[in-house]
Design a protein around this motif. Structure first.
Motif, PDB file in Angstrom:
ATOM      1  N   TYR A  35      15.325 -10.151  11.296  1.00  0.00           N
ATOM      2  CA  TYR A  35      15.875 -11.259  10.527  1.00  0.00           C
ATOM      3  C   TYR A  35      15.766 -12.545  11.348  1.00  0.00           C
ATOM      4  N   GLN A  37      17.613 -16.279  11.703  1.00  0.00           N
ATOM      5  CA  GLN A  37      18.800 -17.047  11.318  1.00  0.00           C
ATOM      6  C   GLN A  37      18.686 -18.466  11.871  1.00  0.00           C
ATOM      7  N   GLY A  40      23.269 -22.709  11.087  1.00  0.00           N
ATOM      8  CA  GLY A  40      24.089 -22.996   9.920  1.00  0.00           C
ATOM      9  C   GLY A  40      23.729 -22.216   8.670  1.00  0.00           C
ATOM     10  N   GLN A  41      22.808 -21.272   8.798  1.00  0.00           N
ATOM     11  CA  GLN A  41      22.366 -20.487   7.640  1.00  0.00           C
ATOM     12  C   GLN A  41      22.679 -19.006   7.832  1.00  0.00           C
ATOM     13  N   GLY A  42      22.592 -18.257   6.745  1.00  0.00           N
ATOM     14  CA  GLY A  42      22.683 -16.821   6.864  1.00  0.00           C
ATOM     15  C   GLY A  42      21.347 -16.238   7.304  1.00  0.00           C
ATOM     16  N   PRO A  43      21.342 -15.062   7.888  1.00  0.00           N
ATOM     17  CA  PRO A  43      20.074 -14.430   8.296  1.00  0.00           C
ATOM     18  C   PRO A  43      19.156 -14.199   7.106  1.00  0.00           C
ATOM     19  N   PHE A  45      15.657 -12.042   5.840  1.00  0.00           N
ATOM     20  CA  PHE A  45      14.858 -10.861   6.117  1.00  0.00           C
ATOM     21  C   PHE A  45      13.407 -11.238   6.376  1.00  0.00           C
ATOM     22  N   LEU A  88      17.762 -18.033  15.730  1.00  0.00           N
ATOM     23  CA  LEU A  88      18.235 -16.783  16.308  1.00  0.00           C
ATOM     24  C   LEU A  88      17.503 -15.649  15.581  1.00  0.00           C
ATOM     25  N   LEU A  90      17.270 -11.749  14.874  1.00  0.00           N
ATOM     26  CA  LEU A  90      18.131 -10.577  14.924  1.00  0.00           C
ATOM     27  C   LEU A  90      17.352  -9.326  14.527  1.00  0.00           C
ATOM     28  N   PHE A 105      23.323  -4.413  13.928  1.00  0.00           N
ATOM     29  CA  PHE A 105      22.555  -5.526  14.471  1.00  0.00           C
ATOM     30  C   PHE A 105      22.677  -5.622  15.991  1.00  0.00           C
TER      31      PHE A 105
END
Lengths: 114, 113
Positions: A35, A37, A40-43, A45, A88, A90, A105
């Motif tokens: 993932y 990220q 300020g955002q969600g991860p 896919f 980031l 993940l 994770f």
């Protein structure tokens, strides 16, 4: 029992370079997903691997590629880095069976592209 | 694709207060997880809850799959609860596992002493 481990923890690269990130899944897990990220955002896919093949892919360009090894560990490769690739990254692992197992994770690799 | 909306986007509490976080999703799902991301970026799995109710200490979660929402309850909040809370969902794709989670934008929780 070690959880999901990722390396390196931080990385600074220059625009246009290539980078490889590594992930070892939790013991007993054979499926690895990656993932991205952004701040300020969600991860989001990127893709999933099991049995050493890419099985699902998100909306990411071909500059993003991966690999899974026989020991289930995985690598994420990004070519021709752009400033927008700073994020980031993940890694998550799960067992294929039972199919509804939760994802676990790692702590992530923070990539900065300058 | 599946849409996931979380509310509120931001929440500020005094230590000891209770709170409810909501997650709405646009399609039937077979996997729903709540995560807490701490300030260092570590994403910690709180609940795997595609339906029903679960409790773990001061935290509990309820998913009403037929109405496509999930709630995360935090009671007697502590400063260590601060961080971002994510809801993530997926559906089963053929014979694959649930690797493709779609995340909401998260709720940023700040707990003051």
């Amino acid at each position: 029992d070690a959880g999901v481990t990722q390396s390196p923890t931080h990385l600074i690269k220059t625009r246009g370079q290539q980078v490889t990130l590594r992930c070892s899944p939790k013991s007993g897990h054979d499926t690895v997903s990656w993932y991205q990220q952004a701040l300020g955002q969600g991860p989001q896919f990127i893709f999933q691997y099991y049995e050493e093949e890419e099985r699902q892919r998100g909306n990411f360009p071909d500059r993003f590629s991966g690999h899974q090894f026989p020991n289930y560990s995985s690598e994420l490769n990004v070519n021709a880095l752009l400033l927008g690739d700073s994020a980031l990254y993940l890694c998550a692992s799960s067992p294929r069976q039972p199919y509804n197992s939760p994802l676990h994770f790692g702590n992530g690799t923070r990539l900065t592209v300058t | 694709g599946i849409q996931v909306e979380q509310s509120p986007p931001d929440l500020i509490l005094q230590e000891g207060a209770n709170s409810t976080l909501r997650c709405n999703f646009s399609d039937s799902v077979n996997n729903l997880q709540w995560f807490h991301q701490n300030p260092w970026g570590q994403l910690i799995n709180l609940f795997y809850i595609p339906s029903g109710t679960k409790q773990n200490g001061r935290l509990s979660a309820t998913t009403v799959a037929t109405e496509r929402y999930s709630l995360l309850y935090i009671s007697s909040s502590q400063t260590t609860d601060s961080g971002v809370y994510f809801c993530a969902v997926s559906i089963r794709a053929g014979g694959t596992s649930y690797g493709k989670l779609t995340f909401g934008q998260g709720t940023i929780l700040t707990v003051h002493p």
